[in-house]
Design a protein around this motif. Structure first.
Motif, PDB file in Angstrom:
ATOM      1  N   PRO A   1      45.037   5.418  56.078  1.00 46.03           N
ATOM      2  CA  PRO A   1      43.687   5.520  56.618  1.00 46.03           C
ATOM      3  C   PRO A   1      43.383   6.997  56.866  1.00 46.03           C
ATOM      4  O   PRO A   1      44.243   7.732  57.367  1.00 46.03           O
ATOM      5  N   GLY A   2      42.208   7.431  56.479  1.00 43.82           N
ATOM      6  CA  GLY A   2      41.849   8.827  56.649  1.00 43.82           C
ATOM      7  C   GLY A   2      40.929   9.041  57.830  1.00 43.82           C
ATOM      8  O   GLY A   2      40.636   8.106  58.582  1.00 43.82           O
ATOM      9  N   ALA A   3      40.455  10.274  57.983  1.00 42.07           N
ATOM     10  CA  ALA A   3      39.434  10.567  58.969  1.00 42.07           C
ATOM     11  C   ALA A   3      38.196   9.745  58.620  1.00 42.07           C
ATOM     12  O   ALA A   3      37.472   9.277  59.495  1.00 42.07           O
ATOM     13  N   THR A   4      37.977   9.553  57.311  1.00 42.67           N
ATOM     14  CA  THR A   4      36.988   8.608  56.780  1.00 42.67           C
ATOM     15  C   THR A   4      37.656   7.885  55.623  1.00 42.67           C
ATOM     16  O   THR A   4      38.491   8.438  54.932  1.00 42.67           O
ATOM     17  N   GLY A   5      37.331   6.633  55.428  1.00 42.83           N
ATOM     18  CA  GLY A   5      37.848   5.864  54.308  1.00 42.83           C
ATOM     19  C   GLY A   5      39.356   5.699  54.348  1.00 42.83           C
ATOM     20  O   GLY A   5      40.005   5.950  55.367  1.00 42.83           O
ATOM     21  N   SER A   6      39.902   5.252  53.219  1.00 47.78           N
ATOM     22  CA  SER A   6      41.344   5.080  53.096  1.00 47.78           C
ATOM     23  C   SER A   6      41.731   5.185  51.624  1.00 47.78           C
ATOM     24  O   SER A   6      40.881   5.133  50.734  1.00 47.78           O
ATOM     25  N   VAL A   7      43.033   5.325  51.395  1.00 44.55           N
ATOM     26  CA  VAL A   7      43.554   5.392  50.038  1.00 44.55           C
ATOM     27  C   VAL A   7      44.821   4.547  49.976  1.00 44.55           C
ATOM     28  O   VAL A   7      45.557   4.446  50.958  1.00 44.55           O
ATOM     29  N   ALA A   8      45.041   3.922  48.819  1.00 48.61           N
ATOM     30  CA  ALA A   8      46.255   3.148  48.564  1.00 48.61           C
ATOM     31  C   ALA A   8      46.847   3.656  47.258  1.00 48.61           C
ATOM     32  O   ALA A   8      46.150   3.741  46.244  1.00 48.61           O
ATOM     33  N   VAL A   9      48.143   4.010  47.280  1.00 44.97           N
ATOM     34  CA  VAL A   9      48.799   4.606  46.121  1.00 44.97           C
ATOM     35  C   VAL A   9      50.025   3.786  45.740  1.00 44.97           C
ATOM     36  O   VAL A   9      50.853   3.463  46.587  1.00 44.97           O
ATOM     37  N   THR A  10      50.106   3.477  44.454  1.00 44.62           N
ATOM     38  CA  THR A  10      51.292   2.871  43.868  1.00 44.62           C
ATOM     39  C   THR A  10      51.799   3.854  42.827  1.00 44.62           C
ATOM     40  O   THR A  10      51.041   4.278  41.944  1.00 44.62           O
ATOM     41  N   GLY A  11      53.055   4.257  42.939  1.00 43.59           N
ATOM     42  CA  GLY A  11      53.614   5.257  42.034  1.00 43.59           C
ATOM     43  C   GLY A  11      53.834   4.719  40.635  1.00 43.59           C
ATOM     44  O   GLY A  11      53.792   3.513  40.384  1.00 43.59           O
TER      45      GLY A  11
ATOM     46  N   VAL B   1      40.761   4.275  46.058  1.00 42.92           N
ATOM     47  CA  VAL B   1      40.094   4.941  47.162  1.00 42.92           C
ATOM     48  C   VAL B   1      39.014   4.031  47.728  1.00 42.92           C
ATOM     49  O   VAL B   1      38.199   3.480  46.989  1.00 42.92           O
ATOM     50  N   ASP B   2      39.038   3.864  49.044  1.00 36.21           N
ATOM     51  CA  ASP B   2      37.938   3.241  49.762  1.00 36.21           C
ATOM     52  C   ASP B   2      37.234   4.414  50.422  1.00 36.21           C
ATOM     53  O   ASP B   2      37.688   4.913  51.454  1.00 36.21           O
ATOM     54  N   GLY B   3      36.178   4.873  49.770  1.00 38.90           N
ATOM     55  CA  GLY B   3      35.615   6.157  50.151  1.00 38.90           C
ATOM     56  C   GLY B   3      34.256   6.080  50.790  1.00 38.90           C
ATOM     57  O   GLY B   3      33.688   5.009  50.920  1.00 38.90           O
ATOM     58  N   PRO B   4      33.833   7.249  51.139  1.00 40.32           N
ATOM     59  CA  PRO B   4      34.532   8.507  50.894  1.00 40.32           C
ATOM     60  C   PRO B   4      35.768   8.637  51.787  1.00 40.32           C
ATOM     61  O   PRO B   4      35.724   8.319  52.967  1.00 40.32           O
ATOM     62  N   PHE B   5      36.846   9.111  51.167  1.00 34.91           N
ATOM     63  CA  PHE B   5      38.117   9.300  51.850  1.00 34.91           C
ATOM     64  C   PHE B   5      38.299  10.774  52.155  1.00 34.91           C
ATOM     65  O   PHE B   5      38.074  11.623  51.303  1.00 34.91           O
TER      66      PHE B   5
ATOM     67  N   ASP C   1      35.913  18.412  49.554  1.00 35.26           N
ATOM     68  CA  ASP C   1      36.525  17.196  49.016  1.00 35.26           C
ATOM     69  C   ASP C   1      38.021  17.142  49.300  1.00 35.26           C
ATOM     70  O   ASP C   1      38.752  18.109  49.089  1.00 35.26           O
ATOM     71  N   THR C   2      38.480  15.974  49.776  1.00 34.51           N
ATOM     72  CA  THR C   2      39.904  15.674  49.898  1.00 34.51           C
ATOM     73  C   THR C   2      40.387  15.236  48.530  1.00 34.51           C
ATOM     74  O   THR C   2      39.706  14.469  47.841  1.00 34.51           O
ATOM     75  N   LEU C   3      41.562  15.696  48.116  1.00 32.50           N
ATOM     76  CA  LEU C   3      42.140  15.325  46.824  1.00 32.50           C
ATOM     77  C   LEU C   3      43.410  14.529  47.049  1.00 32.50           C
ATOM     78  O   LEU C   3      44.158  14.783  47.992  1.00 32.50           O
ATOM     79  N   VAL C   4      43.662  13.569  46.169  1.00 30.88           N
ATOM     80  CA  VAL C   4      44.860  12.741  46.232  1.00 30.88           C
ATOM     81  C   VAL C   4      45.583  12.884  44.892  1.00 30.88           C
ATOM     82  O   VAL C   4      44.958  12.740  43.835  1.00 30.88           O
ATOM     83  N   PHE C   5      46.891  13.150  44.955  1.00 24.90           N
ATOM     84  CA  PHE C   5      47.700  13.254  43.741  1.00 24.90           C
ATOM     85  C   PHE C   5      48.855  12.271  43.819  1.00 24.90           C
ATOM     86  O   PHE C   5      49.476  12.118  44.882  1.00 24.90           O
TER      87      PHE C   5
END
Length: 182
Positions: free
Chosen positions: A48-58, A69-73, A169-173
């Motif tokens: 969970p972010g300051a806003t939105g959330s992200v889920a990552v599967t490697g 992304v459940d954004g804006p994240f 923008d927040t970036l996710v890698f």
């Protein structure tokens, strides 16, 4: 293609990778899987972010990672998660690494760069990439799969229009570390 892990001082033209020191010379057999998994299963990291959330599967040996992304994240502090620990040597902060990676914009969930899409790893020195990418890889073991959610300050504080990245923008890698050398 524009690489989201390039140095902030890069001046390469649109249409070419902005990992200025990147080479596309992989070891025999090293590839980045291009196909999405048939069933991604449960995410290995839900943040969970300051806003939105992200889920990552490697990624696996046969499938690319999944970043939803459940954004804006956005995050207020860069966060790194080891999704799968490797068993190789520890990556030094000055190493040149060989990685497969996918970069996703937290604002809209769009993939802005992916070596997985190209099907081959990229090699570059860690001292030539944005700080958030360095934080994600330094200290990890070769063979690890990691994810990072980075603040704009650790990515592109002024944005990177060619990649659709706006200031803030927040970036996710999602990153698979294939190799490292000093």
């Amino acid at each position: 293609m524009l690489s989201g892990c390039s140095s902030k001082t890069d001046t390469s033209s649109a249409g070419s990778s902005s990992v200025s020191a990147a080479t596309k010379t992989a070891q025999a057999g090293d590839t980045c899987p291009t196909a999405a998994p048939a069933d991604a299963g449960s995410p290995e990291w839900t943040l969970p972010g300051a806003t939105g959330s992200v889920a990552v599967t490697g990624s696996t040996d046969t499938a690319a990672p999944v970043v939803k992304v459940d954004g804006p994240f956005s995050v207020s502090q860069t966060q790194v998660r080891t999704l799968q620990a490797g068993s190789g040597p520890v990556v030094a902060p000055t190493a040149t690494v060989s990685v497969c990676y996918m970069g996703v914009n937290g604002r809209d969930g769009n993939v802005f760069d992916s070596s997985y899409e190209r099907g081959e790893p990229v090699d570059f020195p860690l001292d030539g990439v944005v700080p958030g990418f360095q934080k994600a890889i330094t200290g990890q073991k070769v063979g690890s799969t990691v994810a990072v959610a980075m603040t704009s300050a650790d990515g592109y504080p002024k944005g990177e229009p060619r990649a659709g990245i706006e200031p803030g923008d927040t970036l996710v890698f999602a990153i698979k570390i294939l190799g490292a050398s000093s």
